[in-house]
Design a protein around this motif. Structure first.
Motif, PDB file in Angstrom:
ATOM      1  N   ASP A  29       0.849  -1.192   0.000  1.00 36.88           N
ATOM      2  CA  ASP A  29       0.000   0.000   0.000  1.00 36.88           C
ATOM      3  C   ASP A  29       0.891   1.250   0.000  1.00 36.88           C
ATOM      4  O   ASP A  29       1.181   1.821   1.048  1.00 36.88           O
ATOM      5  CB  ASP A  29      -0.899  -0.048   1.245  1.00 36.88           C
ATOM      6  CG  ASP A  29      -1.799   1.172   1.328  1.00 36.88           C
ATOM      7  OD1 ASP A  29      -1.856   1.939   0.351  1.00 36.88           O
ATOM      8  OD2 ASP A  29      -2.437   1.354   2.392  1.00 36.88           O
TER       9      ASP A  29
ATOM     10  N   ARG B 105       1.264   5.077  -1.503  1.00 35.65           N
ATOM     11  CA  ARG B 105       0.476   6.161  -2.128  1.00 35.65           C
ATOM     12  C   ARG B 105       1.459   7.103  -2.821  1.00 35.65           C
ATOM     13  O   ARG B 105       2.271   7.742  -2.162  1.00 35.65           O
ATOM     14  CB  ARG B 105      -0.310   6.937  -1.084  1.00 35.65           C
ATOM     15  CG  ARG B 105      -0.742   6.106   0.129  1.00 35.65           C
ATOM     16  CD  ARG B 105      -2.060   5.414  -0.078  1.00 35.65           C
ATOM     17  NE  ARG B 105      -2.322   4.518   1.056  1.00 35.65           N
ATOM     18  CZ  ARG B 105      -3.161   4.807   2.060  1.00 35.65           C
ATOM     19  NH1 ARG B 105      -3.762   5.970   2.104  1.00 35.65           N
ATOM     20  NH2 ARG B 105      -3.374   3.914   3.022  1.00 35.65           N
TER      21      ARG B 105
ATOM     22  N   HIS C 263      -2.211  10.843  -8.495  1.00 35.56           N
ATOM     23  CA  HIS C 263      -1.988  10.124  -7.230  1.00 35.56           C
ATOM     24  C   HIS C 263      -2.188   8.629  -7.449  1.00 35.56           C
ATOM     25  O   HIS C 263      -3.226   8.064  -7.063  1.00 35.56           O
ATOM     26  CB  HIS C 263      -2.935  10.669  -6.144  1.00 35.56           C
ATOM     27  CG  HIS C 263      -2.554  12.045  -5.708  1.00 35.56           C
ATOM     28  ND1 HIS C 263      -3.074  13.178  -6.271  1.00 35.56           N
ATOM     29  CD2 HIS C 263      -1.646  12.459  -4.785  1.00 35.56           C
ATOM     30  CE1 HIS C 263      -2.523  14.250  -5.720  1.00 35.56           C
ATOM     31  NE2 HIS C 263      -1.649  13.842  -4.809  1.00 35.56           N
TER      32      HIS C 263
ATOM     33  N   PRO D  81      -2.244   4.728  -6.952  1.00 35.99           N
ATOM     34  CA  PRO D  81      -2.224   3.824  -5.785  1.00 35.99           C
ATOM     35  C   PRO D  81      -1.529   2.503  -6.132  1.00 35.99           C
ATOM     36  O   PRO D  81      -2.035   1.730  -6.943  1.00 35.99           O
ATOM     37  CB  PRO D  81      -3.708   3.604  -5.501  1.00 35.99           C
ATOM     38  CG  PRO D  81      -4.384   3.768  -6.848  1.00 35.99           C
ATOM     39  CD  PRO D  81      -3.486   4.595  -7.730  1.00 35.99           C
TER      40      PRO D  81
ATOM     41  N   GLN E  68      -5.666   9.082 -11.131  1.00 38.57           N
ATOM     42  CA  GLN E  68      -4.708   8.100 -10.599  1.00 38.57           C
ATOM     43  C   GLN E  68      -3.827   7.516 -11.708  1.00 38.57           C
ATOM     44  O   GLN E  68      -3.150   6.523 -11.501  1.00 38.57           O
ATOM     45  CB  GLN E  68      -5.473   6.968  -9.904  1.00 38.57           C
ATOM     46  CG  GLN E  68      -6.270   7.434  -8.694  1.00 38.57           C
ATOM     47  CD  GLN E  68      -7.080   6.319  -8.081  1.00 38.57           C
ATOM     48  OE1 GLN E  68      -7.578   5.429  -8.770  1.00 38.57           O
ATOM     49  NE2 GLN E  68      -7.224   6.355  -6.771  1.00 38.57           N
TER      50      GLN E  68
END
Ligand SMILES: O=C(O)/C=C/C(=O)CC(=O)CC(=O)O
Ligand SMILES: [Ca+2]
Ligand SMILES: [Mg+2]
Length: 415
Positions: free
Chosen positions: A300, A302, A314, A316, A356
């Motif tokens: 995880d 970011r 951004h 992920p 994203q």
């Protein structure tokens, strides 16, 4: 005001004792030296000098000008060194010895911290691969029939991996199919010149420490024995060169001119709290890739992508379909061995949402939808543009683990 000690970090500093990434630096007052450094807040600890000063058994490994020997030493040594570093930086008894060995980051030059052996780039985001498929091959299926059965990748160019901060010169090359009219006796030539569609790709890369023997596949369970750490990577891509040259053998000169990596390698152990399960698999996998009963192999992280200081995306990392654990198993299943310094990158990190997407090809849909930035619109990168990737991951006790940034500025093409 009394000078605050660099050992007294604010609580939850993202480069605190739970992080401790490794790099290689030259101090401004000793331009011929290269030293292994460990980042602590906005300072760098001279790890070799610290180890020598406390009489550590790892003083020889840490007193090197590159991380390769430490990377080759294997997980038990990585764990022991990390424990020592944590003790030196946090226990009062070490304070008088360690404090003078911390230098402000602003006073050092950072280098590529290890010698890159082989460099491999994967294609592990379903969102990215589907978007690129739609853009490059609008008449076909977005994903090729093999995509969900194996992590697709290609071998890149290890010798052009550069450290964060290195200027990236706009590459020249063949920019597409001939467009001019052929005249009798003279065929039209492909256009040639500086790329007009220069792009970034936000990626996460994994650095191999422990080598593996020839003809011995590394199973999913071997990942933590072989992989030393993680860093951000920008796979600069010239889309005009790429889209003309790639059939049928894949990326070549459109990507081999430069690949930027962060100056800091985050140990895998610093990311233990960030481990997460990848998205559900749509098709059954062969046993060597089947991670359904394994430890979660996703991370995880970011990521933020900024162009000239303005955030544009951004991505992920948790959304990646294929994990680095599966990628390592796949790249050795044929018997290929691993060497210390092998670098394998995730592929562009794109999530399901438009904000994203991890490259301009997707963010602007191949130039159709320019990005509006304070300095003007962008379809692809212009000379002077600076691209910076940063990222953080959840750490222990609600802390954050920051990854070292990777940044690079586009320099004009040289004839
Ligand atoms: O032809 C394609 O589908 C695209 C290939 C790439 O752009 C290769 C690449 O670098 C993959 C990635 O970063 O995900
Ligand atoms: Ca890539
Ligand atoms: Mg590249």
């Amino acid at each position: 005001m009394p000078q605050q000690s660099p050992l007294d970090l604010p609580p939850h500093d993202p480069f605190g004792p739970h992080n401790l990434p490794y790099g290689v630096f030259t101090p401004s007052d000793a331009p011929d030296l290269r030293r292994i450094g460990v980042r602590y807040g906005d300072h760098v600890l001279d790890a070799g000098a610290a180890a020598a000063a406390v009489g550590s058994p790892h003083a020889a490994l840490l007193g090197q000008p590159t991380l390769n020997p430490l990377m080759a030493a294997g997980r038990p040594v990585w764990r022991a060194v990390r424990e020592e570093l944590r003790a030196w930086l946090t226990e009062p008894v070490h304070r008088p010895t360690i404090e003078p060995l911390l230098r402000p980051l602003t006073t050092v030059t950072l280098h590529l911290p290890f010698e890159v052996a082989d460099y491999v780039d994967f294609y592990a985001s379903e969102h990215h691969a589907s978007n690129v498929g739609r853009i490059f091959r609008p008449d076909g299926e977005p994903l090729t029939p093999n995509w969900k059965h194996m992590p697709i990748g290609y071998h890149g160019r290890a010798g052009t991996v550069v450290v964060s901060g290195t200027p990236v010169v706009r590459p020249r090359g063949q920019l597409g199919a001939p467009t001019g009219r052929s005249t009798p006796g003279h065929s039209a030539l492909p256009p040639f010149g500086p790329s007009l569609r220069l792009d970034f790709e936000a990626e996460v890369a994994f650095v191999v420490g422990t080598p593996s023997p020839f003809n011995t596949p590394v199973p999913l369970s071997g990942f933590h024995d072989h992989v030393f750490g993680v860093c951000l990577l920008n796979d600069w891509s010239a889309r005009d060169i790429q889209s003309w040259e790639y059939r049928p053998l894949g990326p070549f000169l459109g990507k081999s001119f430069a690949t930027s990596v962060a100056a800091w390698i985050t140990p895998l152990d610093a990311l233990a709290a960030a481990r997460t399960a990848p998205p559900g698999r749509d098709v059954p996998l062969l046993p060597y890739l089947d991670d359904s009963a394994a430890e979660p192999g996703g991370l995880d992280l970011r990521i933020e992508v900024a162009v000239n200081g303005h955030p544009v995306s951004h991505p992920p990392f948790a959304a990646m379909y294929w994990t680095a654990v599966q990628q390592l198993a796949h790249m050795t299943v044929n018997g290929a061995s691993l060497r210390t310094g092998d670098l394998f990158a995730s592929g562009t990190v794109s999530g399901p949402e438009p904000h994203q997407r991890g490259c301009l090809l997707e963010l602007t849909w191949s130039g159709r939808d320019p990005l509006r930035l304070p300095g003007g619109e962008r379809t692809f990168l212009e000379d002077g543009d600076e691209v910076t990737l940063t990222a953080w991951a959840p750490g222990p006790d609600n802390s954050r683990v920051a990854l070292g940034e990777v940044t690079g500025c586009v320099a004009p093409s040289t004839p």
